[in-house]
Design an enzyme around this catalytic site. Structure first.
Site, PDB file in Angstrom:
ATOM      1  CB  CYS A 187     -15.525  72.085  40.571  1.00  0.00           C
ATOM      2  SG  CYS A 187     -14.669  71.632  42.091  1.00  0.00           S
ATOM      3  CG  HIS A 224     -21.346  73.564  40.282  1.00  0.00           C
ATOM      4  ND1 HIS A 224     -20.676  72.516  39.683  1.00  0.00           N
ATOM      5  CD2 HIS A 224     -20.538  73.988  41.284  1.00  0.00           C
ATOM      6  CE1 HIS A 224     -19.522  72.329  40.295  1.00  0.00           C
ATOM      7  NE2 HIS A 224     -19.413  73.200  41.275  1.00  0.00           N
ATOM      8  CG  HIS A 281     -18.510  68.667  43.839  1.00  0.00           C
ATOM      9  ND1 HIS A 281     -18.309  68.566  42.476  1.00  0.00           N
ATOM     10  CD2 HIS A 281     -18.125  69.920  44.177  1.00  0.00           C
ATOM     11  CE1 HIS A 281     -17.819  69.703  42.017  1.00  0.00           C
ATOM     12  NE2 HIS A 281     -17.706  70.545  43.026  1.00  0.00           N
TER      13      HIS A 281
END
Lengths: 398, 263
Positions: free
Chosen positions: A164, A292, A326
């Site tokens: 990620c 994040h 996400h």
């Protein structure tokens, strides 16, 4: 001394909010989420996802048919928005197509094509269908290869795959390779698309929320997987440049655990500190942090510790995962471009869906959109394997 | 742009480590692919080592050897892990599991499936928090990783471990992706010479043209069988000594040119 900054001279994003910058910006402004209950293929999962509408009906054809898979369709869709491909062509004319690097982050690339091929296995022999094209779909370099081909670029090219943080790290690689003289400008970005592997994988880890995700909320219970593509054209900044600039970046490893973030956020803090150091900036100069903020209980707690350690409780922060989900390997580029829009428009977006801040967490998470001039803003991206990247963007007052 | 090679590691059939691979690559001993892979430098805690896939062990073995050769603390080193295919065993297991009615993926397999799993294990095993990246560029993976590693070493002015490794794909994918034997290598690159540095790499640049091949037929077959083995002409030059201009394969119609000078 501060590093030489890079200007974002063209950019684009496509995600669950729609195609192109305007779709994202207007959704951010009006607080409209792109999340929906999971309706991807035949996935029977009680979770929400951030799906890009229409990809199923837009195959790659002709010379690019070999690249056809959901991931590259999404890349193409993004390249066609906001005149990005035209800007890349103009840059190719200025620098030469062999002097523009391509740095693309992806986590799962076109694994969906392999999932489908396994489903079509010959029942007797187990053989995958003959028309399966591993190189141009599933391989981690497929998207970078496609983007380079689509834009007619022939310089250095690299796929970055650190889960990620992938497309955030594309900025760091581009800065390095431009500084090293391996290229004069760069197309950076990322693309990750929905697939059964990640939907069922995060479900198996117990990290997929059955509701729209709620970063920093006392009742947060996991993430929503999303898909996105985004790109930026990077060129060395001019003196008094009025555009959004990459002012610093920081990278670190947690050296702690494959999937669990360091509980004190040590690696995350190191990445943020390095980004500040490269820009020769102090924490109090940062006007906004795009977290994040995946909304899993442990990740948010670790990031909170790291933000508090570097910035204290007063710097306004938010996670935009409640809008897009996400988007994994594309999260870095998506949020980098959100930050660039925020800098230009003087917008601090809310943490959408979050109602009650977890009292255990102390970072300055904002729950409503705010408007004020911004000069410096940070974007955080962290991933499996304990990989961290923070990007610091700035804009001259003008 | 230049960098010093201050440590070498290799883990491949017939090249079980650098001291025994060196005379083979220099041509003073014949190449025999039968010698087994060795995994005596994989620095993982016992429970992690048990679960580690071939891809992870291959990367960590080569990395461990190069680091030991340079005598550096891993905590000082950045890392570029370069792999074309990723952790293919885990990807295969996930795609298989998705065929079952309950689609119950193993959390462990999912964790292992990320491209940066070997890098994650490396940082856990060594405690290194330095900048590190996991990259791929299909058959150009080694050259692309070398560019990134040299840039990282020079711009951050720190030692950087370049690790290139690929394993054969799972059975189902073999007709679609030709990777023969497993191959792993590591170069510890430093921005300045250390007492044990063995060579300089200079003037790295991408140009049109074809790459070098190897004179030994069997080594040439090995070179073409695995993206990481595309580094063999560089390893051969390090083994032979002297100086030479090399051309390593890059993306189609292009090559990575560099000048190598062995101390």
């Amino acid at each position: 001394m501060a590093i030489k900054p890079l200007a974002l001279t063209a950019r684009t994003v496509t995600n669950a909010l729609g195609r192109g910058l305007d779709a994202s910006l207007s959704a951010l402004r009006c607080g409209e989420s792109g999340l929906r209950p999971c309706d991807f293929e035949d996935a029977a999962l009680a979770t929400w996802i951030g799906r890009v509408a229409g990809l199923e009906d837009e195959p790659l054809r002709g010379d690019f048919a070999a690249f056809d898979c959901r991931n590259n369709r999404l890349a193409r869709l993004a390249l066609e928005q906001d005149d990005f491909a035209a800007a890349a062509a103009a840059a190719a004319a200025r620098y030469g197509p062999d002097r523009i690097g391509v740095f693309v982050g992806t986590s799962t690339s076109g694994i969906g094509a392999t999932e489908q091929a396994y489903r079509q296995r010959d029942p007797a022999t187990g053989a995958l269908p003959e028309n399966f094209d591993y190189q141009h779909t599933h391989n981690v370099f497929s998207a970078a290869d496609f983007i380079r081909s689509w834009l007619g670029l022939s310089g250095v090219a690299l796929a970055l795959s650190t889960a990620c943080s992938s497309s955030a790290k594309a900025f760091a690689s581009a800065w390095r390779q431009m500084s090293a003289g391996f290229c004069d400008a760069a197309v950076v970005g990322g693309v990750d698309s929905l697939c059964l592997t990640t939907l069922y994988g995060f479900n198996a880890l117990g990290l997929a929320s059955p509701r729209p995700c709620r970063p920093w909320d006392i009742e947060r219970d996991g993430l929503n997987v999303g898909e996105a593509a985004g790109f930026a054209l990077l060129e060395w900044a001019e003196p008094e440049d009025w555009r959004v600039l990459l002012r610093g970046y920081g990278e670190s490893s947690d050296a702690h655990h494959m999937t669990a973030a360091h509980p004190e956020g040590a690696g995350a803090a190191l990445a943020m500190e390095q980004a500040l150091a490269r820009a020769d900036a102090r924490p109090e100069q940062v006007d906004y942090i795009n977290l994040h903020g995946t909304a899993t209980p442990l990740n948010d707690a670790a990031e909170d510790r790291a933000v508090l350690r570097v910035f204290g409780p007063d710097t306004p922060c938010s996670s935009t995962k409640g809008w897009t989900g996400h988007t994994l390997g594309a999260a870095g580029i998506t949020e980098a471009i959100f930050v660039s829009l925020c800098l230009e428009r003087g917008l601090i977006p809310a943490t959408l869906n979050t109602r009650q801040r977890d009292p255990e967490l102390g970072a300055g998470v904002v729950l409503d959109n705010r408007e004020r001039p911004l000069a410096l803003a940070l974007s955080n991206s962290f991933g499996f394997g304990g990989t961290n990247c923070s990007l610091l963007f700035g804009r001259n007052a003008g | 742009m230049s960098a010093w090679v201050s440590g070498v590691g290799v883990c491949a059939p017939g090249l079980p480590d650098w001291p025994s691979g060196r005379p083979v690559l220099a041509g003073s001993r014949p190449y025999g692919p039968e010698a087994a892979l060795r995994f005596d430098r994989v620095r993982l805690p016992r429970n992690e080592a048990r679960r580690a896939t071939l891809t992870v062990r291959l990367a960590l073995q080569a990395a461990g050897e190069a680091l030991d050769a340079a005598g550096l603390d891993a905590g000082r080193c950045g890392a570029v892990f370069a792999c074309a295919g990723g952790n293919t065993e885990a990807l295969d297991a996930l795609c298989q599991a998705l065929l079952e009615p309950e689609r119950a993926l193993s959390p462990g397999q999912f964790n292992h499936s990320v491209h940066n799993a070997p890098l994650g294990y490396w940082s856990i095993a060594t405690g290194s928090m330095r900048p590190a990246v996991s990259v791929g560029a299909f058959d150009a993976t080694f050259a692309a990783g070398l560019l990134e590693a040299v840039a990282l070493a020079r711009l951050e002015w720190r030692p950087v471990l370049l690790v290139a490794y690929d394993t054969p794909p799972p059975l189902a994918l073999r007709p679609f992706r030709a990777v023969g034997a497993p191959f792993g290598l590591a170069l510890l690159l430093t921005p300045e010479p250390l007492p044990g540095s063995i060579a300089t790499l200079r003037d790295l640049r991408i140009r049109p043209g074809a790459a070098d091949s190897l004179p030994d037929e069997r080594l040439e077959r090995l070179r073409l069988s695995n993206p990481a083995a595309r580094a063999l002409p560089l390893l051969r030059r390090l083994a032979i000594g002297g100086s030479a201009a090399l051309a390593l394969p890059y993306l189609p119609a292009a090559r990575l040119e560099l000048n190598v000078q062995v101390r």
